[in-house]
Design an enzyme around this catalytic site. Structure first.
Site, mmCIF file in Angstrom:
data_model
loop_
_atom_site.group_PDB
_atom_site.id
_atom_site.type_symbol
_atom_site.label_atom_id
_atom_site.label_comp_id
_atom_site.label_asym_id
_atom_site.label_seq_id
_atom_site.Cartn_x
_atom_site.Cartn_y
_atom_site.Cartn_z
ATOM 1 N N LYS A 121 -15.635 4.569 16.263
ATOM 2 C CA LYS A 121 -15.567 4.695 14.805
ATOM 3 C C LYS A 121 -15.686 6.149 14.378
ATOM 4 O O LYS A 121 -14.883 6.653 13.574
ATOM 5 C CB LYS A 121 -16.680 3.889 14.142
ATOM 6 C CG LYS A 121 -16.601 3.852 12.625
ATOM 7 C CD LYS A 121 -17.953 3.799 11.958
ATOM 8 C CE LYS A 121 -18.627 5.148 11.934
ATOM 9 N NZ LYS A 121 -19.880 5.159 11.131
ATOM 10 N N ASP A 139 -15.957 0.419 10.291
ATOM 11 C CA ASP A 139 -17.399 0.241 10.194
ATOM 12 C C ASP A 139 -17.686 -1.170 9.689
ATOM 13 O O ASP A 139 -16.774 -2.000 9.614
ATOM 14 C CB ASP A 139 -18.032 1.312 9.296
ATOM 15 C CG ASP A 139 -17.626 1.149 7.828
ATOM 16 O OD1 ASP A 139 -16.770 0.282 7.513
ATOM 17 O OD2 ASP A 139 -18.164 1.890 6.987
#
Length: 229
Positions: A121, A139
């Site tokens: 991420k 996320d």
């Protein structure tokens, strides 16, 4: 609705409602964004933005951070979540980049994933925001909102969500779409109590549609079992 039509309709709505969506983290260069994103794990952007000014006053460059002690870093970030782990990650990140990447934040996924504190991420945020590459960072907000809107279906993990979004969103919009989904999840499609009545996507939302059907079925069951007066 066909999935292609769903994506098209949702993208068009976002483009009208959030034409300039961008990160809420404050930063001035790749080093500062990387620090901010590492700090943001399980922590609000608002809190991170309160921490980073004094942090960057103390460590304005990655070379200075690489010479710091973990305890000194901890003292500057202790108001965020998991400060011990993040202090260790920030120090390891700085030393890795200084020693292996000539003090420059890498611009490719494989290199970024060798850096302490950097997962997929975080790497995708750097690639998208700093280097303008077609990357989708997933996320908890992106994961949740994508599933609720029907952009993904029963994704088991963030990587599955990432691949599905990359497959269906035009490459030149991926960076912006990342912020669309995050901001929508942060302020409207909240985890516990989504604000469906304020959502400009409610008529397209699979979650809202399923919730309405459940309510209708509940009312029908109550009516069918009600005793005459």
């Amino acid at each position: 609705m066909r999935q292609a039509d769903r994506y098209k309709a949702i993208i068009e709505r976002f483009a009208v409602e959030m034409p300039t969506a961008t990160t809420e983290l404050n930063y001035r260069n790749p080093y500062e964004l990387l620090v901010a994103v590492i700090l943001s794990a399980q922590c609000t952007d608002k809190r991170v933005n309160m921490i980073t000014p004094s942090f960057f006053d103390t460590y304005p460059t990655i070379d200075l951070l690489a010479k710091a002690s973990q305890d000194d870093i901890y003292q500057l970030i202790k108001s965020c979540s998991y400060p011990n782990n993040k202090a260790k990650s920030l120090l390891g990140m700085a030393r890795k980049i200084v020693n292996d990447y000539n003090s420059e934040v890498p611009d490719d996924m494989d290199s970024l994933l060798t850096i302490p504190g950097v997962g997929r991420k975080t790497a995708n945020v750097i690639l998208s925001v700093i280097y303008q590459q077609p990357a989708m960072a997933v996320d908890t907000h992106v994961f949740r909102v994508s599933e609720r809107l029907g952009l993904t279906t029963r994704s088991r993990n963030p990587l599955m969500t990432e691949r599905k979004l990359v497959e269906n969103i035009p490459a030149d919009l991926l960076g912006t779409a990342h912020h669309w989904l995050i901001l929508h999840g942060r302020y409207v499609c909240k985890a516990r109590v989504p604000l469906c009545n304020k959502c400009f996507l409610s008529d397209l939302c699979r979650y809202k549609n399923n919730k309405d059907k459940a309510e209708q079925n509940k009312v029908s069951r109550i009516k069918s079992t009600a005793k005459p007066i």
